[in-house]
Scaffold this active site. Sequence first.
Site, PDB file in Angstrom:
ATOM      1  N   CYS A  34       0.812  -1.224   0.000  1.00  0.00           N
ATOM      2  CA  CYS A  34       0.000   0.000   0.000  1.00  0.00           C
ATOM      3  C   CYS A  34       0.838   1.263   0.000  1.00  0.00           C
ATOM      4  CB  CYS A  34      -0.914   0.014   1.227  1.00  0.00           C
ATOM      5  SG  CYS A  34       0.032  -0.009   2.750  1.00  0.00           S
ATOM      6  N   CYS A  59      -2.686   3.220   7.515  1.00  0.00           N
ATOM      7  CA  CYS A  59      -4.140   3.119   7.644  1.00  0.00           C
ATOM      8  C   CYS A  59      -4.537   2.880   9.102  1.00  0.00           C
ATOM      9  CB  CYS A  59      -4.637   1.977   6.778  1.00  0.00           C
ATOM     10  SG  CYS A  59      -4.156   0.383   7.451  1.00  0.00           S
ATOM     11  N   CYS A 103      -1.253  -5.163   7.142  1.00  0.00           N
ATOM     12  CA  CYS A 103      -0.971  -3.908   7.851  1.00  0.00           C
ATOM     13  C   CYS A 103      -0.305  -4.186   9.196  1.00  0.00           C
ATOM     14  CB  CYS A 103      -2.252  -3.118   8.097  1.00  0.00           C
ATOM     15  SG  CYS A 103      -3.317  -3.004   6.654  1.00  0.00           S
TER      16      CYS A 103
END
Length: 141
Positions: A34, A59, A103
């Site tokens: 990302c 995020c 993540c």
Amino acid sequence: MAYSAKVMEHFANPRNVGEMKDFSGVGEVGNPQCGDIMRMYIKVENDVITDVSFMTFGCGAAIATSSMATEMIKGKPIEEALKLTNKAVMEALDGLPAVKIHCSVLAEQAIKSAVADYYRRQGIDPTPIVGEIPPCEACHT
Ligand code: FES
């Protein structure tokens, strides 16, 4: 799967956010999927992580996992902090949606990167202790 209440709580009130001036080690990693970036600072005394903080362009899941990860390693010996897996952090947060699992890897790698930097500053080769850390995809360092 929606976010758990714990993920939402750590996202809304992240622990240990910010820059640290008198750090013993700092690590930066990037998530190739990302492009998000995570920086982790640690303060070490007698092989114990006495303080830790993080900053991220990441995020909500990255923020929540980093927040939880910092809580889990604060006050712990380096050796124990290095054993912290993204899976353990996810469990502590009551899970993450499958698409967000990558993540949580950012926090685990950032801790390892900060520890590696700490050892390098002591003149110790970190690779046998910490293992290989993938280079930051975002900044190519
Ligand atoms: Fe980039 Fe989560 S989408 S860290």
